[in-house]
Design a protein around this motif. Structure first.
Motif, PDB file in Angstrom:
ATOM      1  N   ASN A  80       0.803  -1.024  -0.151  1.00 32.47           N
ATOM      2  CA  ASN A  80      -0.006  -0.064  -0.060  1.00 32.47           C
ATOM      3  C   ASN A  80       0.950   1.343  -0.200  1.00 32.47           C
ATOM      4  OD1 ASN A  80      -1.768   2.213   0.680  1.00 32.47           O
ATOM      5  ND2 ASN A  80      -2.907   1.034   2.084  1.00 32.47           N
ATOM      6  N   LYS A  81       0.883   2.028  -1.166  1.00 31.82           N
ATOM      7  CA  LYS A  81       1.643   3.131  -1.322  1.00 31.82           C
ATOM      8  C   LYS A  81       1.428   4.142  -0.198  1.00 31.82           C
ATOM      9  CE  LYS A  81       4.108   4.683  -4.257  1.00 31.82           C
ATOM     10  NZ  LYS A  81       5.616   5.121  -4.317  1.00 31.82           N
ATOM     11  N   GLU A  82       0.123   4.050   0.495  1.00 30.11           N
ATOM     12  CA  GLU A  82      -0.155   5.252   1.298  1.00 30.11           C
ATOM     13  C   GLU A  82       0.531   4.916   2.492  1.00 30.11           C
ATOM     14  OE1 GLU A  82      -4.351   7.343   2.127  1.00 30.11           O
ATOM     15  OE2 GLU A  82      -4.560   5.310   2.218  1.00 30.11           O
ATOM     16  N   LEU A  83       0.962   3.890   2.737  1.00 34.68           N
ATOM     17  CA  LEU A  83       1.709   3.228   4.212  1.00 34.68           C
ATOM     18  C   LEU A  83       3.090   3.338   4.197  1.00 34.68           C
ATOM     19  CD1 LEU A  83      -1.092   0.680   5.518  1.00 34.68           C
ATOM     20  CD2 LEU A  83      -0.854   2.946   6.009  1.00 34.68           C
ATOM     21  N   ILE A  84       3.579   2.826   2.797  1.00 35.11           N
ATOM     22  CA  ILE A  84       5.155   2.713   2.389  1.00 35.11           C
ATOM     23  C   ILE A  84       5.379   3.326   1.326  1.00 35.11           C
ATOM     24  CG2 ILE A  84       4.911   0.397   1.769  1.00 35.11           C
ATOM     25  CD1 ILE A  84       7.319   1.483   4.503  1.00 35.11           C
ATOM     26  N   ASP A  85       6.566   4.114   1.138  1.00 37.01           N
ATOM     27  CA  ASP A  85       6.894   4.668  -0.222  1.00 37.01           C
ATOM     28  C   ASP A  85       7.419   3.585  -0.972  1.00 37.01           C
ATOM     29  OD1 ASP A  85       6.121   7.237   0.423  1.00 37.01           O
ATOM     30  OD2 ASP A  85       7.996   7.520   1.286  1.00 37.01           O
ATOM     31  N   GLU A  86       8.691   2.612  -0.395  1.00 36.87           N
ATOM     32  CA  GLU A  86       9.295   1.676  -1.138  1.00 36.87           C
ATOM     33  C   GLU A  86       8.990   0.371  -0.572  1.00 36.87           C
ATOM     34  OE1 GLU A  86      10.594   1.965  -4.010  1.00 36.87           O
ATOM     35  OE2 GLU A  86      10.250   4.171  -4.326  1.00 36.87           O
TER      36      GLU A  86
ATOM     37  N   GLU B 288      -8.812 -12.879   7.596  1.00 41.57           N
ATOM     38  CA  GLU B 288      -8.357 -11.784   8.420  1.00 41.57           C
ATOM     39  C   GLU B 288      -7.101 -10.882   7.841  1.00 41.57           C
ATOM     40  OE1 GLU B 288      -7.501 -11.542  12.889  1.00 41.57           O
ATOM     41  OE2 GLU B 288      -6.128 -12.721  11.908  1.00 41.57           O
ATOM     42  N   ILE B 289      -6.100 -11.627   7.354  1.00 43.77           N
ATOM     43  CA  ILE B 289      -5.227 -11.007   6.907  1.00 43.77           C
ATOM     44  C   ILE B 289      -5.353 -10.034   5.547  1.00 43.77           C
ATOM     45  CG2 ILE B 289      -2.899 -11.549   5.478  1.00 43.77           C
ATOM     46  CD1 ILE B 289      -2.712 -14.135   7.203  1.00 43.77           C
ATOM     47  N   LYS B 290      -6.338 -10.631   4.805  1.00 46.98           N
ATOM     48  CA  LYS B 290      -6.451  -9.657   3.632  1.00 46.98           C
ATOM     49  C   LYS B 290      -7.395  -8.520   4.016  1.00 46.98           C
ATOM     50  CE  LYS B 290      -8.044 -11.834  -0.256  1.00 46.98           C
ATOM     51  NZ  LYS B 290      -8.878 -12.259  -1.218  1.00 46.98           N
ATOM     52  N   THR B 291      -8.351  -8.883   4.958  1.00 44.98           N
ATOM     53  CA  THR B 291      -9.119  -7.593   5.412  1.00 44.98           C
ATOM     54  C   THR B 291      -8.341  -6.583   6.211  1.00 44.98           C
ATOM     55  OG1 THR B 291     -10.964  -8.984   5.866  1.00 44.98           O
ATOM     56  CG2 THR B 291     -10.831  -7.242   7.100  1.00 44.98           C
ATOM     57  N   LEU B 292      -7.107  -6.897   6.878  1.00 44.96           N
ATOM     58  CA  LEU B 292      -6.370  -5.934   7.287  1.00 44.96           C
ATOM     59  C   LEU B 292      -5.356  -5.203   6.434  1.00 44.96           C
ATOM     60  CD1 LEU B 292      -4.738  -7.968  10.314  1.00 44.96           C
ATOM     61  CD2 LEU B 292      -6.573  -6.134  10.456  1.00 44.96           C
ATOM     62  N   PHE B 293      -5.510  -5.683   5.339  1.00 42.88           N
ATOM     63  CA  PHE B 293      -4.545  -5.056   4.396  1.00 42.88           C
ATOM     64  C   PHE B 293      -5.536  -4.070   3.672  1.00 42.88           C
ATOM     65  CE2 PHE B 293      -3.393  -4.568  -0.425  1.00 42.88           C
ATOM     66  CZ  PHE B 293      -1.986  -4.034  -0.057  1.00 42.88           C
ATOM     67  N   LYS B 294      -6.927  -4.544   3.154  1.00 40.13           N
ATOM     68  CA  LYS B 294      -7.837  -3.814   2.780  1.00 40.13           C
ATOM     69  C   LYS B 294      -8.071  -2.516   3.296  1.00 40.13           C
ATOM     70  CE  LYS B 294     -10.942  -6.343   0.540  1.00 40.13           C
ATOM     71  NZ  LYS B 294     -12.309  -7.548   0.308  1.00 40.13           N
ATOM     72  N   ARG B 295      -8.258  -2.699   5.070  1.00 41.50           N
ATOM     73  CA  ARG B 295      -8.421  -1.754   5.670  1.00 41.50           C
ATOM     74  C   ARG B 295      -7.311  -0.733   5.931  1.00 41.50           C
ATOM     75  NH1 ARG B 295     -12.044  -4.962  10.135  1.00 41.50           N
ATOM     76  NH2 ARG B 295     -13.833  -5.415   8.861  1.00 41.50           N
ATOM     77  N   GLY B 296      -6.212  -0.997   5.214  1.00 44.37           N
ATOM     78  CA  GLY B 296      -5.129  -0.152   5.622  1.00 44.37           C
ATOM     79  C   GLY B 296      -4.331  -0.452   6.809  1.00 44.37           C
ATOM     80  N   GLN B 297      -4.366  -1.682   7.588  1.00 45.80           N
ATOM     81  CA  GLN B 297      -3.959  -1.910   8.591  1.00 45.80           C
ATOM     82  C   GLN B 297      -2.749  -2.901   8.523  1.00 45.80           C
ATOM     83  OE1 GLN B 297      -8.086  -3.181  10.184  1.00 45.80           O
ATOM     84  NE2 GLN B 297      -7.366  -1.907  11.975  1.00 45.80           N
ATOM     85  N   SER B 298      -2.248  -3.292   7.452  1.00 43.46           N
ATOM     86  CA  SER B 298      -1.065  -3.662   7.024  1.00 43.46           C
ATOM     87  C   SER B 298      -0.630  -3.347   5.803  1.00 43.46           C
ATOM     88  CB  SER B 298      -1.455  -5.435   6.802  1.00 43.46           C
ATOM     89  OG  SER B 298       0.114  -5.868   6.747  1.00 43.46           O
ATOM     90  N   ALA B 299       0.711  -2.793   5.750  1.00 42.63           N
ATOM     91  CA  ALA B 299       1.266  -2.454   4.418  1.00 42.63           C
ATOM     92  C   ALA B 299       1.407  -3.301   3.320  1.00 42.63           C
ATOM     93  CB  ALA B 299       2.572  -1.713   4.939  1.00 42.63           C
ATOM     94  N   TYR B 300       1.337  -4.466   3.706  1.00 44.68           N
ATOM     95  CA  TYR B 300       1.535  -5.456   2.867  1.00 44.68           C
ATOM     96  C   TYR B 300       0.617  -6.758   2.658  1.00 44.68           C
ATOM     97  CZ  TYR B 300       6.403  -3.728   2.950  1.00 44.68           C
ATOM     98  OH  TYR B 300       7.703  -2.764   2.741  1.00 44.68           O
TER      99      TYR B 300
END
Length: 357
Positions: free
Chosen positions: A66-72, A148-160
């Motif tokens: 997620n580019k909003e959470l991590i630049d590179e 759960e892992i996918k949901t966390l990413f979709k909610r912006g709660q995991s960068a990867y």
């Protein structure tokens, strides 16, 4: 049917359980046709000393971020830890077939050339120890719950998120196309990440006459040719098995294609799902129950080989402390897959199948 389009996970059951009469096409296909496919996709069409299909697509995991959470994105595991320490939310999937991408990063492999499990020869115990330390010392979150892992990413709660190409549209809708990017999985101290890889292909009925097979082969040659596979890549998120294509017009598929070159194919062997179940339990024993990684890996390697029908090779240092609960099968949600040790690509198969067992 005369032709079946199916995943390699279907092949062994079709031959040995359902008794589907499939044609061994090793000597029936021109050599130049084989050369247009990714080698590991061709290997995925093999079973029981025969070659039964022409590959259509492949499937492999790569690293969404997620580019909003991590630049590179982190290009190596050390950087991943640093990012977590700096406050970047990171969740790592610890389901066996989803997490085995890091085995190559620690110099390990799942199978040898004879399909014996060789996890005890290095890499797997080191990966388990890395995960444990990353959670306890660096704040990396671990989970074996796929949804759960996918949901966390979709909610912006995991960068990867480690996922497949066919999840791209869903993830893009969730976090925005401008934020969703794909990268090669992080390397480690002893090599590149080597995710598991599956393939789908066209299989032929053994009841076809010579003239009927020639006609069927012409259709499949067209369907898997460069022109048609280019259209498939443009219209879907399937990774073509045809190795001659230029995917640069669809950059995220190009990344998955590049990742596939580092991947390890899945052999069509009996009890592969049992291997995944035992692997899932190894993660639970080490990361949740505090079992010793080296002893756990020695035990699970022996148990996997026994499940595959091989005589156990017990080394003098192997611990006999069998972790309790090895018979518990993994029942996590989410996508699934299978496993092997040959670099190459995979098809749009049931990656959910192994994880869901």
């Amino acid at each position: 049917p005369d032709i079946v389009l199916a995943s390699q996970t279907w092949l062994l059951d079709a031959l040995l359980v359902d008794g589907v009469p499939l044609k061994d096409i090793r000597s029936s296909v021109p050599a130049e046709l084989w050369q247009q496919y990714r080698p590991c996709a061709v290997n995925a069409m093999r079973a029981e000393n025969g070659l039964f299909g022409l590959p259509e697509s492949i499937e492999v995991h790569a690293l969404y971020f997620n580019k909003e959470l991590i630049d590179e994105p982190a290009s190596n595991l050390s950087t991943l830890r640093i990012q977590s320490l700096d406050g970047t939310p990171i969740v790592i999937d610890t389901r066996f077939s989803r997490a085995l991408w890091a085995l190559g990063a620690f110099g390990g492999a799942l199978f040898d050339a004879d399909n014996h499990v060789i996890l005890d020869q290095g890499g797997f115990a080191e990966w388990l120890q890395w995960l444990k330390e990353s959670r306890d010392m660096y704040g990396v979150q671990l989970s074996n719950e796929g949804q759960e892992i996918k949901t966390l990413f979709k909610r912006g709660q995991s960068a990867y998120y480690v996922g497949t190409a066919d999840e791209h549209a869903e993830l893009s809708d969730a976090i925005g196309a401008e934020n969703l990017q794909v990268a090669i999985l992080p390397s480690g101290p002893l090599g590149n990440a080597s995710p598991l890889l599956l393939a789908s292909g066209y299989f032929f009925s053994d009841s076809l006459s010579d003239s009927e097979f020639d006609l069927a082969l012409k259709f499949v040659e067209f369907a898997t040719g460069a022109e048609n596979q280019t259209l498939v890549a443009e219209m879907t998120d399937r990774i073509p098995a045809n190795a001659t294509l230029d995917l640069s017009d669809k950059p995220f598929l190009d990344v998955f294609s590049e990742q596939a070159e580092l991947a390890r194919g899945v052999p069509n062997v009996h009890q592969i799902r049992r291997v995944a179940e035992l692997g899932d339990q190894a993660y639970v024993d080490v990361l949740e129950s505090g079992a010793d990684p080296q002893a756990t890996v020695a035990t699970v390697t022996r148990q996997m080989n026994e499940a595959l029908g091989f005589e156990p090779l017990v080394g003098p240092d192997e611990s006999q402390d069998d972790a309790a609960g090895w018979e518990r099968s993994s029942s996590n949600d989410g996508d699934s897959e299978a496993m092997v040790d040959q670099p190459g690509p995979i098809g749009n198969i049931a990656q959910d199948e192994l994880d869901a067992q």
